[in-house]
Write a protein that holds these residues in place. Structure first.
Motif, mmCIF file in Angstrom:
data_model
loop_
_atom_site.group_PDB
_atom_site.id
_atom_site.type_symbol
_atom_site.label_atom_id
_atom_site.label_comp_id
_atom_site.label_asym_id
_atom_site.label_seq_id
_atom_site.Cartn_x
_atom_site.Cartn_y
_atom_site.Cartn_z
ATOM 1 N N LEU A 2 0.825 -1.214 0.000
ATOM 2 C CA LEU A 2 0.000 0.000 0.000
ATOM 3 C C LEU A 2 0.858 1.263 0.000
ATOM 4 N N ARG A 3 1.967 1.237 0.711
ATOM 5 C CA ARG A 3 2.879 2.394 0.706
ATOM 6 C C ARG A 3 3.492 2.594 -0.681
ATOM 7 N N GLU A 4 3.880 1.487 -1.327
ATOM 8 C CA GLU A 4 4.416 1.587 -2.687
ATOM 9 C C GLU A 4 3.356 2.142 -3.636
ATOM 10 N N TYR A 5 2.129 1.660 -3.481
ATOM 11 C CA TYR A 5 1.018 2.106 -4.315
ATOM 12 C C TYR A 5 0.781 3.609 -4.117
ATOM 13 N N ARG A 6 0.774 4.058 -2.865
ATOM 14 C CA ARG A 6 0.567 5.481 -2.568
ATOM 15 C C ARG A 6 1.674 6.319 -3.189
ATOM 16 N N THR A 7 2.906 5.855 -3.058
ATOM 17 C CA THR A 7 4.037 6.589 -3.634
ATOM 18 C C THR A 7 3.874 6.716 -5.137
ATOM 19 N N ARG A 8 3.488 5.620 -5.777
ATOM 20 C CA ARG A 8 3.289 5.636 -7.228
ATOM 21 C C ARG A 8 2.144 6.563 -7.605
ATOM 22 N N LEU A 9 1.057 6.511 -6.869
ATOM 23 C CA LEU A 9 -0.107 7.348 -7.134
ATOM 24 C C LEU A 9 0.243 8.827 -6.999
ATOM 25 N N VAL A 10 0.954 9.182 -5.943
ATOM 26 C CA VAL A 10 1.374 10.572 -5.745
ATOM 27 C C VAL A 10 2.292 11.013 -6.880
ATOM 28 N N ALA A 11 3.213 10.163 -7.257
ATOM 29 C CA ALA A 11 4.131 10.498 -8.356
ATOM 30 C C ALA A 11 3.355 10.721 -9.648
ATOM 31 N N ASP A 12 2.369 9.869 -9.932
ATOM 32 C CA ASP A 12 1.571 10.023 -11.149
ATOM 33 C C ASP A 12 0.765 11.315 -11.138
ATOM 34 N N VAL A 13 0.256 11.692 -9.978
ATOM 35 C CA VAL A 13 -0.503 12.944 -9.884
ATOM 36 C C VAL A 13 0.435 14.131 -10.065
ATOM 37 N N VAL A 14 1.579 14.106 -9.411
ATOM 38 C CA VAL A 14 2.536 15.212 -9.471
ATOM 39 C C VAL A 14 3.086 15.397 -10.886
ATOM 40 N N THR A 15 3.351 14.305 -11.579
ATOM 41 C CA THR A 15 3.918 14.397 -12.935
ATOM 42 C C THR A 15 2.855 14.599 -14.005
ATOM 43 N N GLY A 16 1.578 14.582 -13.611
ATOM 44 C CA GLY A 16 0.513 14.817 -14.571
ATOM 45 C C GLY A 16 0.054 13.568 -15.304
ATOM 46 N N LYS A 17 0.555 12.414 -14.967
ATOM 47 C CA LYS A 17 0.101 11.176 -15.607
ATOM 48 C C LYS A 17 -1.331 10.845 -15.197
ATOM 49 N N LEU A 18 -1.747 11.342 -14.060
ATOM 50 C CA LEU A 18 -3.083 11.090 -13.549
ATOM 51 C C LEU A 18 -3.701 12.432 -13.195
ATOM 52 N N ASP A 19 -4.823 12.769 -13.844
ATOM 53 C CA ASP A 19 -5.500 14.043 -13.610
ATOM 54 C C ASP A 19 -6.594 13.835 -12.572
ATOM 55 N N VAL A 20 -6.486 14.497 -11.454
ATOM 56 C CA VAL A 20 -7.440 14.318 -10.366
ATOM 57 C C VAL A 20 -8.306 15.553 -10.134
ATOM 58 N N ARG A 21 -8.192 16.548 -10.998
ATOM 59 C CA ARG A 21 -8.955 17.783 -10.783
ATOM 60 C C ARG A 21 -10.456 17.546 -10.786
ATOM 61 N N GLU A 22 -10.948 16.748 -11.716
ATOM 62 C CA GLU A 22 -12.389 16.497 -11.793
ATOM 63 C C GLU A 22 -12.885 15.763 -10.543
ATOM 64 N N ALA A 23 -12.153 14.737 -10.138
ATOM 65 C CA ALA A 23 -12.537 13.986 -8.940
ATOM 66 C C ALA A 23 -12.448 14.867 -7.699
#
Length: 123
Positions: free
Chosen positions: A62-83
């Motif tokens: 779960l910690r690895e997953y969170r780190t990956r998720l945060v990295a994807d949001v920070v780098t723009g790979k995952l757009d979370v503005r709508e959510a």
């Protein structure tokens, strides 16, 4: 017996030396009998040890997953503005049902996004 041995030394302070203590015989049960309580405790706690190990691994993942998720949001790979715009305000935050609805409403589940990203990384 110990008190008598210390009084025999002629000192005003009753004391017994380590050397004298080494000479005392103490009754001890056989080694197998000494080990039996340890074996019983180990048998009783084996399930707890297994569960603990599994939970530690799950927390690590779960910690690895969170780190990956945060990295994807920070780098723009995952757009979370709508959510994020649809998240309830702090007054509604106690309503976990609403949060779950917002996060699952018509969005691609995060685990699918992670799988897609991982497939792209392997190629």
């Amino acid at each position: 017996m110990l008190r008598a041995a210390s009084d025999d030394s002629g000192s005003t302070k009753g004391a017994i030396t380590c050397e004298e203590l080494k000479r005392f015989k103490l009754p001890m049960p056989p080694r197998a009998e000494q080990d039996e309580p340890l074996r019983r405790v180990q048998a009783e706690t084996r399930g707890l040890d297994t569960a603990s190990s599994r939970l530690e691994r799950e927390i690590e993942l779960l910690r690895e997953y969170r780190t990956r998720l945060v990295a994807d949001v920070v780098t723009g790979k995952l757009d979370v503005r709508e959510a994020a715009a649809r998240l309830p305000n702090e007054a509604e935050s106690a309503d976990t049902t609403r949060v779950n609805e917002v996060l699952t409403e018509g969005e691609t589940p995060v685990d699918e996004i992670m799988e897609t990203d991982m497939e792209g990384a392997e190629a």
